[in-house]
Design a protein around this motif. Structure first.
Motif, PDB file in Angstrom:
ATOM      1  N   VAL A  83       0.845  -1.207   0.000  1.00  0.00           N
ATOM      2  CA  VAL A  83       0.000   0.000   0.000  1.00  0.00           C
ATOM      3  C   VAL A  83       0.875   1.249   0.000  1.00  0.00           C
ATOM      4  O   VAL A  83       0.574   2.237  -0.680  1.00  0.00           O
ATOM      5  CB  VAL A  83      -0.953  -0.001   1.209  1.00  0.00           C
ATOM      6  N   ALA A  84       1.982   1.209   0.740  1.00  0.00           N
ATOM      7  CA  ALA A  84       2.866   2.374   0.833  1.00  0.00           C
ATOM      8  C   ALA A  84       3.493   2.716  -0.508  1.00  0.00           C
ATOM      9  O   ALA A  84       3.796   3.882  -0.774  1.00  0.00           O
ATOM     10  CB  ALA A  84       3.963   2.118   1.867  1.00  0.00           C
ATOM     11  N   MET A  85       3.691   1.721  -1.370  1.00  0.00           N
ATOM     12  CA  MET A  85       4.294   1.976  -2.692  1.00  0.00           C
ATOM     13  C   MET A  85       3.383   2.826  -3.569  1.00  0.00           C
ATOM     14  O   MET A  85       3.852   3.605  -4.396  1.00  0.00           O
ATOM     15  CB  MET A  85       4.620   0.650  -3.384  1.00  0.00           C
TER      16      MET A  85
ATOM     17  N   GLY B 202       1.307   2.348  -6.180  1.00  0.00           N
ATOM     18  CA  GLY B 202       1.107   2.185  -7.618  1.00  0.00           C
ATOM     19  C   GLY B 202      -0.103   1.316  -7.912  1.00  0.00           C
ATOM     20  O   GLY B 202      -0.595   0.599  -7.023  1.00  0.00           O
ATOM     21  N   ALA B 203      -0.565   1.357  -9.150  1.00  0.00           N
ATOM     22  CA  ALA B 203      -1.747   0.568  -9.519  1.00  0.00           C
ATOM     23  C   ALA B 203      -1.478  -0.925  -9.353  1.00  0.00           C
ATOM     24  O   ALA B 203      -2.339  -1.675  -8.858  1.00  0.00           O
ATOM     25  CB  ALA B 203      -2.156   0.880 -10.948  1.00  0.00           C
ATOM     26  N   ILE B 204      -0.285  -1.362  -9.739  1.00  0.00           N
ATOM     27  CA  ILE B 204       0.052  -2.787  -9.645  1.00  0.00           C
ATOM     28  C   ILE B 204       0.152  -3.210  -8.179  1.00  0.00           C
ATOM     29  O   ILE B 204      -0.362  -4.267  -7.791  1.00  0.00           O
ATOM     30  CB  ILE B 204       1.359  -3.088 -10.395  1.00  0.00           C
ATOM     31  N   THR B 205       0.822  -2.383  -7.379  1.00  0.00           N
ATOM     32  CA  THR B 205       0.973  -2.742  -5.957  1.00  0.00           C
ATOM     33  C   THR B 205      -0.366  -2.652  -5.211  1.00  0.00           C
ATOM     34  O   THR B 205      -0.601  -3.426  -4.285  1.00  0.00           O
ATOM     35  CB  THR B 205       2.024  -1.849  -5.275  1.00  0.00           C
ATOM     36  N   ASP B 206      -1.238  -1.724  -5.613  1.00  0.00           N
ATOM     37  CA  ASP B 206      -2.578  -1.662  -5.016  1.00  0.00           C
ATOM     38  C   ASP B 206      -3.359  -2.935  -5.324  1.00  0.00           C
ATOM     39  O   ASP B 206      -4.041  -3.486  -4.461  1.00  0.00           O
ATOM     40  CB  ASP B 206      -3.352  -0.452  -5.535  1.00  0.00           C
ATOM     41  N   CYS B 207      -3.247  -3.390  -6.563  1.00  0.00           N
ATOM     42  CA  CYS B 207      -3.919  -4.627  -6.970  1.00  0.00           C
ATOM     43  C   CYS B 207      -3.355  -5.811  -6.189  1.00  0.00           C
ATOM     44  O   CYS B 207      -4.101  -6.672  -5.712  1.00  0.00           O
ATOM     45  CB  CYS B 207      -3.753  -4.842  -8.474  1.00  0.00           C
ATOM     46  N   ALA B 208      -2.036  -5.835  -6.030  1.00  0.00           N
ATOM     47  CA  ALA B 208      -1.392  -6.917  -5.277  1.00  0.00           C
ATOM     48  C   ALA B 208      -1.814  -6.881  -3.812  1.00  0.00           C
ATOM     49  O   ALA B 208      -2.050  -7.931  -3.196  1.00  0.00           O
ATOM     50  CB  ALA B 208       0.123  -6.807  -5.396  1.00  0.00           C
ATOM     51  N   ALA B 209      -1.936  -5.678  -3.243  1.00  0.00           N
ATOM     52  CA  ALA B 209      -2.387  -5.543  -1.853  1.00  0.00           C
ATOM     53  C   ALA B 209      -3.801  -6.084  -1.693  1.00  0.00           C
ATOM     54  O   ALA B 209      -4.115  -6.758  -0.702  1.00  0.00           O
ATOM     55  CB  ALA B 209      -2.320  -4.084  -1.420  1.00  0.00           C
ATOM     56  N   CYS B 210      -4.654  -5.776  -2.662  1.00  0.00           N
ATOM     57  CA  CYS B 210      -6.029  -6.272  -2.637  1.00  0.00           C
ATOM     58  C   CYS B 210      -6.052  -7.799  -2.677  1.00  0.00           C
ATOM     59  O   CYS B 210      -6.760  -8.443  -1.894  1.00  0.00           O
ATOM     60  CB  CYS B 210      -6.816  -5.701  -3.815  1.00  0.00           C
ATOM     61  N   LEU B 211      -5.266  -8.395  -3.571  1.00  0.00           N
ATOM     62  CA  LEU B 211      -5.230  -9.855  -3.695  1.00  0.00           C
ATOM     63  C   LEU B 211      -4.684 -10.501  -2.422  1.00  0.00           C
ATOM     64  O   LEU B 211      -5.189 -11.543  -1.979  1.00  0.00           O
ATOM     65  CB  LEU B 211      -4.376 -10.250  -4.907  1.00  0.00           C
ATOM     66  N   LEU B 212      -3.663  -9.884  -1.836  1.00  0.00           N
ATOM     67  CA  LEU B 212      -3.096 -10.409  -0.585  1.00  0.00           C
ATOM     68  C   LEU B 212      -4.128 -10.332   0.537  1.00  0.00           C
ATOM     69  O   LEU B 212      -4.251 -11.269   1.340  1.00  0.00           O
ATOM     70  CB  LEU B 212      -1.836  -9.633  -0.216  1.00  0.00           C
ATOM     71  N   PHE B 213      -4.864  -9.228   0.593  1.00  0.00           N
ATOM     72  CA  PHE B 213      -5.892  -9.077   1.625  1.00  0.00           C
ATOM     73  C   PHE B 213      -6.989 -10.125   1.448  1.00  0.00           C
ATOM     74  O   PHE B 213      -7.463 -10.706   2.431  1.00  0.00           O
ATOM     75  CB  PHE B 213      -6.490  -7.671   1.567  1.00  0.00           C
ATOM     76  N   ILE B 214      -7.394 -10.370   0.209  1.00  0.00           N
ATOM     77  CA  ILE B 214      -8.413 -11.394  -0.064  1.00  0.00           C
ATOM     78  C   ILE B 214      -7.927 -12.763   0.396  1.00  0.00           C
ATOM     79  O   ILE B 214      -8.661 -13.524   1.027  1.00  0.00           O
ATOM     80  CB  ILE B 214      -8.770 -11.417  -1.563  1.00  0.00           C
ATOM     81  N   ALA B 215      -6.655 -13.073   0.070  1.00  0.00           N
ATOM     82  CA  ALA B 215      -6.085 -14.361   0.492  1.00  0.00           C
ATOM     83  C   ALA B 215      -6.073 -14.476   2.013  1.00  0.00           C
ATOM     84  O   ALA B 215      -6.402 -15.532   2.578  1.00  0.00           O
ATOM     85  CB  ALA B 215      -4.670 -14.511  -0.066  1.00  0.00           C
TER      86      ALA B 215
END
Length: 198
Positions: free
Chosen positions: A24-26, A28-41
């Motif tokens: 989230v601190a990064m 970017g769109a890609i890191t935001d998407c990755a944060a969302c996927l990690l949170f879902i997991a």
């Protein structure tokens, strides 16, 4: 006990938090998407650890202690990062404050009641609140940048997340009030029993 699969899943939820914060601190769109996927997991592990514990009869005091702590750490860290990085549009900061305040209140009540050997059972409405809250945080972590990344710039990801967080906040107040009234009734009975015993 630490090697039991349900406890491993719970610990993985805690371990995911610093990675989520970094993503989230990064900003970017890609890191935001990755944060969302990690949170879902991580949210899925919350569902799985309870089911696996029941299916395998792997109940433990450690698991009972860690599970709510992991949930509150995950939600609290996510909401604070969203607030700190200005990812709470449409006034979503206010329901985030309500949700965090309720979590602290309920944790305090549970800790007090545990000393009197009384537990507060989780209600169906509270489960709905948790589901909507987790979905809202997932949308807010993704942000509008994820919509553009997925070639769906028309999808108001931030707005959806904010609306869901407001709904979760309303349910938070309702369930928090129910828990508070239940706790006060138990405290009144406990005080009454103590006076009779004395």
């Amino acid at each position: 006990m630490l090697t039991d699969l349900p406890n491993i899943l719970t610990l993985s939820r805690i371990g995911a938090i610093p990675v989520l914060v970094a993503l989230v601190a990064m900003g970017g769109a890609i890191t935001d998407c990755a944060a969302c996927l990690l949170f879902i997991a991580a949210a899925i592990t919350d569902y799985l650890d309870g089911r696996l514990a029941r299916a395998r009869q792997q109940y433990s005091e450690l698991g009972r202690m860690l599970d709510p702590i992991a949930d509150k750490l995950l939600v609290g860290a996510s909401l604070m990062m969203l607030a700190g990085t200005d990812h709470l549009p449409f006034g979503a900061l206010y329901p985030a404050i309500i949700i965090l305040a309720r979590e602290i209140l309920i944790s305090g009540m549970r800790e007090f009641l545990a000393a009197t050997r009384i537990s507060l059972p989780v209600t169906k409405l509270a489960k709905w609140k948790t589901g909507i809250q987790m979905t809202a945080i997932g949308f807010l972590l993704a942000g509008d940048g994820t919509g553009r990344l997925l070639q769906m710039p028309w999808l108001p990801v931030g707005l959806i997340g904010s609306v869901l967080l407001w709904i979760a906040a309303v349910l938070t107040v309702m369930t928090g009030w129910d828990y508070l009234m239940t706790a006060l009734r138990h405290i009144g009975r406990h005080d009454g029993a103590s006076k009779i015993a004395s």
